[in-house]
Design a protein around this motif. Sequence first.
Motif, PDB file in Angstrom:
ATOM      1  N   GLY A   1      41.669  29.589  68.695  1.00  7.02           N
ATOM      2  CA  GLY A   1      42.427  29.131  67.544  1.00  7.02           C
ATOM      3  C   GLY A   1      41.548  28.452  66.522  1.00  7.02           C
ATOM      4  N   ALA A   2      42.156  27.982  65.428  1.00  8.14           N
ATOM      5  CA  ALA A   2      41.488  27.260  64.359  1.00  8.14           C
ATOM      6  C   ALA A   2      40.371  28.079  63.732  1.00  8.14           C
ATOM      7  CB  ALA A   2      40.955  25.918  64.856  1.00  8.14           C
ATOM      8  N   VAL A   3      40.736  29.262  63.263  1.00  8.46           N
ATOM      9  CA  VAL A   3      39.765  30.137  62.614  1.00  8.46           C
ATOM     10  C   VAL A   3      39.929  30.040  61.110  1.00  8.46           C
ATOM     11  CG1 VAL A   3      38.989  32.523  62.327  1.00  8.46           C
ATOM     12  CG2 VAL A   3      39.764  31.725  64.571  1.00  8.46           C
ATOM     13  N   VAL A   4      38.797  29.900  60.432  1.00  7.36           N
ATOM     14  CA  VAL A   4      38.778  29.833  58.976  1.00  7.36           C
ATOM     15  C   VAL A   4      37.916  30.974  58.454  1.00  7.36           C
ATOM     16  CG1 VAL A   4      38.157  28.431  56.969  1.00  7.36           C
ATOM     17  CG2 VAL A   4      39.078  27.337  59.021  1.00  7.36           C
ATOM     18  N   SER A   5      38.446  31.695  57.510  1.00  4.86           N
ATOM     19  CA  SER A   5      37.677  32.805  56.936  1.00  4.86           C
ATOM     20  C   SER A   5      37.344  32.518  55.482  1.00  4.86           C
ATOM     21  CB  SER A   5      38.449  34.123  57.053  1.00  4.86           C
ATOM     22  OG  SER A   5      39.562  34.116  56.168  1.00  4.86           O
ATOM     23  N   GLN A   6      36.300  33.150  55.009  1.00  7.76           N
ATOM     24  CA  GLN A   6      35.924  33.062  53.606  1.00  7.76           C
ATOM     25  C   GLN A   6      35.626  34.446  53.079  1.00  7.76           C
ATOM     26  OE1 GLN A   6      33.223  29.161  53.876  1.00  7.76           O
ATOM     27  NE2 GLN A   6      33.131  30.056  51.823  1.00  7.76           N
ATOM     28  N   HIS A   7      35.926  34.636  51.820  1.00  5.42           N
ATOM     29  CA  HIS A   7      35.645  35.915  51.193  1.00  5.42           C
ATOM     30  C   HIS A   7      35.256  35.700  49.743  1.00  5.42           C
ATOM     31  CE1 HIS A   7      35.942  40.218  50.361  1.00  5.42           C
ATOM     32  NE2 HIS A   7      36.539  39.869  49.237  1.00  5.42           N
ATOM     33  N   PRO A   8      34.193  36.300  49.250  1.00  3.01           N
ATOM     34  CA  PRO A   8      33.289  37.181  49.987  1.00  3.01           C
ATOM     35  C   PRO A   8      32.277  36.387  50.797  1.00  3.01           C
ATOM     36  CG  PRO A   8      32.566  36.982  47.733  1.00  3.01           C
ATOM     37  CD  PRO A   8      33.834  36.194  47.827  1.00  3.01           C
ATOM     38  N   SER A   9      31.528  37.058  51.636  1.00  2.00           N
ATOM     39  CA  SER A   9      30.496  36.369  52.412  1.00  2.00           C
ATOM     40  C   SER A   9      29.226  36.192  51.576  1.00  2.00           C
ATOM     41  CB  SER A   9      30.178  37.145  53.691  1.00  2.00           C
ATOM     42  OG  SER A   9      29.805  38.483  53.379  1.00  2.00           O
ATOM     43  N   TRP A  10      29.054  37.074  50.606  1.00  3.44           N
ATOM     44  CA  TRP A  10      27.935  36.888  49.682  1.00  3.44           C
ATOM     45  C   TRP A  10      28.296  37.554  48.376  1.00  3.44           C
ATOM     46  CZ3 TRP A  10      25.745  41.303  47.725  1.00  3.44           C
ATOM     47  CH2 TRP A  10      25.937  42.472  48.463  1.00  3.44           C
ATOM     48  N   VAL A  11      27.732  37.031  47.298  1.00  4.27           N
ATOM     49  CA  VAL A  11      28.002  37.594  45.984  1.00  4.27           C
ATOM     50  C   VAL A  11      26.797  37.367  45.092  1.00  4.27           C
ATOM     51  CG1 VAL A  11      29.196  35.487  45.253  1.00  4.27           C
ATOM     52  CG2 VAL A  11      29.599  37.606  44.019  1.00  4.27           C
ATOM     53  N   ILE A  12      26.473  38.376  44.318  1.00  2.00           N
ATOM     54  CA  ILE A  12      25.412  38.297  43.321  1.00  2.00           C
ATOM     55  C   ILE A  12      26.054  38.561  41.969  1.00  2.00           C
ATOM     56  CG2 ILE A  12      23.214  39.232  42.519  1.00  2.00           C
ATOM     57  CD1 ILE A  12      22.692  40.178  45.385  1.00  2.00           C
ATOM     58  N   CYS A  13      25.813  37.683  41.020  1.00  2.00           N
ATOM     59  CA  CYS A  13      26.437  37.872  39.717  1.00  2.00           C
ATOM     60  C   CYS A  13      25.456  37.514  38.609  1.00  2.00           C
ATOM     61  CB  CYS A  13      27.702  37.031  39.597  1.00  2.00           C
ATOM     62  SG  CYS A  13      27.394  35.255  39.529  1.00  2.00           S
ATOM     63  N   LYS A  14      25.813  37.916  37.410  1.00  2.00           N
ATOM     64  CA  LYS A  14      24.987  37.611  36.249  1.00  2.00           C
ATOM     65  C   LYS A  14      25.353  36.234  35.708  1.00  2.00           C
ATOM     66  CE  LYS A  14      24.266  42.386  34.698  1.00  2.00           C
ATOM     67  NZ  LYS A  14      24.453  43.334  33.570  1.00  2.00           N
ATOM     68  N   SER A  15      24.410  35.603  35.087  1.00  2.00           N
ATOM     69  CA  SER A  15      24.638  34.297  34.485  1.00  2.00           C
ATOM     70  C   SER A  15      25.754  34.398  33.446  1.00  2.00           C
ATOM     71  CB  SER A  15      23.345  33.819  33.828  1.00  2.00           C
ATOM     72  OG  SER A  15      23.502  32.530  33.307  1.00  2.00           O
ATOM     73  N   GLY A  16      26.652  33.445  33.477  1.00  2.00           N
ATOM     74  CA  GLY A  16      27.754  33.414  32.522  1.00  2.00           C
ATOM     75  C   GLY A  16      29.065  33.960  33.052  1.00  2.00           C
ATOM     76  N   THR A  17      29.012  34.639  34.174  1.00  2.00           N
ATOM     77  CA  THR A  17      30.249  35.184  34.746  1.00  2.00           C
ATOM     78  C   THR A  17      30.900  34.157  35.663  1.00  2.00           C
ATOM     79  OG1 THR A  17      29.070  36.191  36.601  1.00  2.00           O
ATOM     80  CG2 THR A  17      29.384  37.539  34.622  1.00  2.00           C
ATOM     81  N   SER A  18      32.147  34.427  36.027  1.00  3.45           N
ATOM     82  CA  SER A  18      32.886  33.549  36.932  1.00  3.45           C
ATOM     83  C   SER A  18      33.032  34.222  38.287  1.00  3.45           C
ATOM     84  CB  SER A  18      34.261  33.223  36.349  1.00  3.45           C
ATOM     85  OG  SER A  18      34.129  32.460  35.173  1.00  3.45           O
TER      86      SER A  18
END
Lengths: 117, 112
Positions: A1-18
Amino acid sequence: GAVVSQHPSWVICKSGTSVKIECRSLDFQATTMFWYRQFPKQSLMLMATSNEGSKATYEQGVEKDKFLINHASLTLSTLTVTSAHPEDSSFYICSACLGQGPTDTQYFGPGTRLTVL
Amino acid sequence: QKEVEQNSGPLSVPEGAIASLNCTYSDRGSQSFFWYRQYSGKSPELIMFIYSNGDKEDGRFTAQLNKASQYVSLLIRDSQPSDSATYLCAVYSGGGADGLTFGKGTHLIIQP
């Protein structure tokens, strides 16, 4: 029990984006979730406390307009890094707490590695 | 300013020996103390917590707390190479559902 997930696991983005990062408690309801940031070879630094149905509480030095937190339900909190810059590149980790007592354990998600080019 | 101090290491221990990790904290009102293990590139995983003075044992791990000295430690018996990781001490100071204050962690290396 007590599982926490996150998404995405990794992200690459350009400067200025959200970038939006999701944190979900999979098998329990979390009234409170926390967002941490960890730079290389540094410890976790608490950014903000996210409470379901109310505004997040930000730690000193964390810009609330840059790091938007929404806790829409008891199982989901989102962190949006707005107008990301290279200095925002970091490992973002959320945690969820089962209760509010002094011994209530925080369960951590697997983290999201953000790289801003 | 709440502070949690740990020796960054690396702490090198031979396989099978006892590894001793130490942590001090500044907020005398701190209520709960947690030890997390973090492998490189991964998020922390809970080892154990303690909130009363004395020792608390869980398998090969023993947490020790001395609130008068504002000191908490983690002992790992029969150390294994898989125990090699960074160990984070975290302190909860109460007053509601506040986040944890983390130390910078101690890098532990278990030598086969």
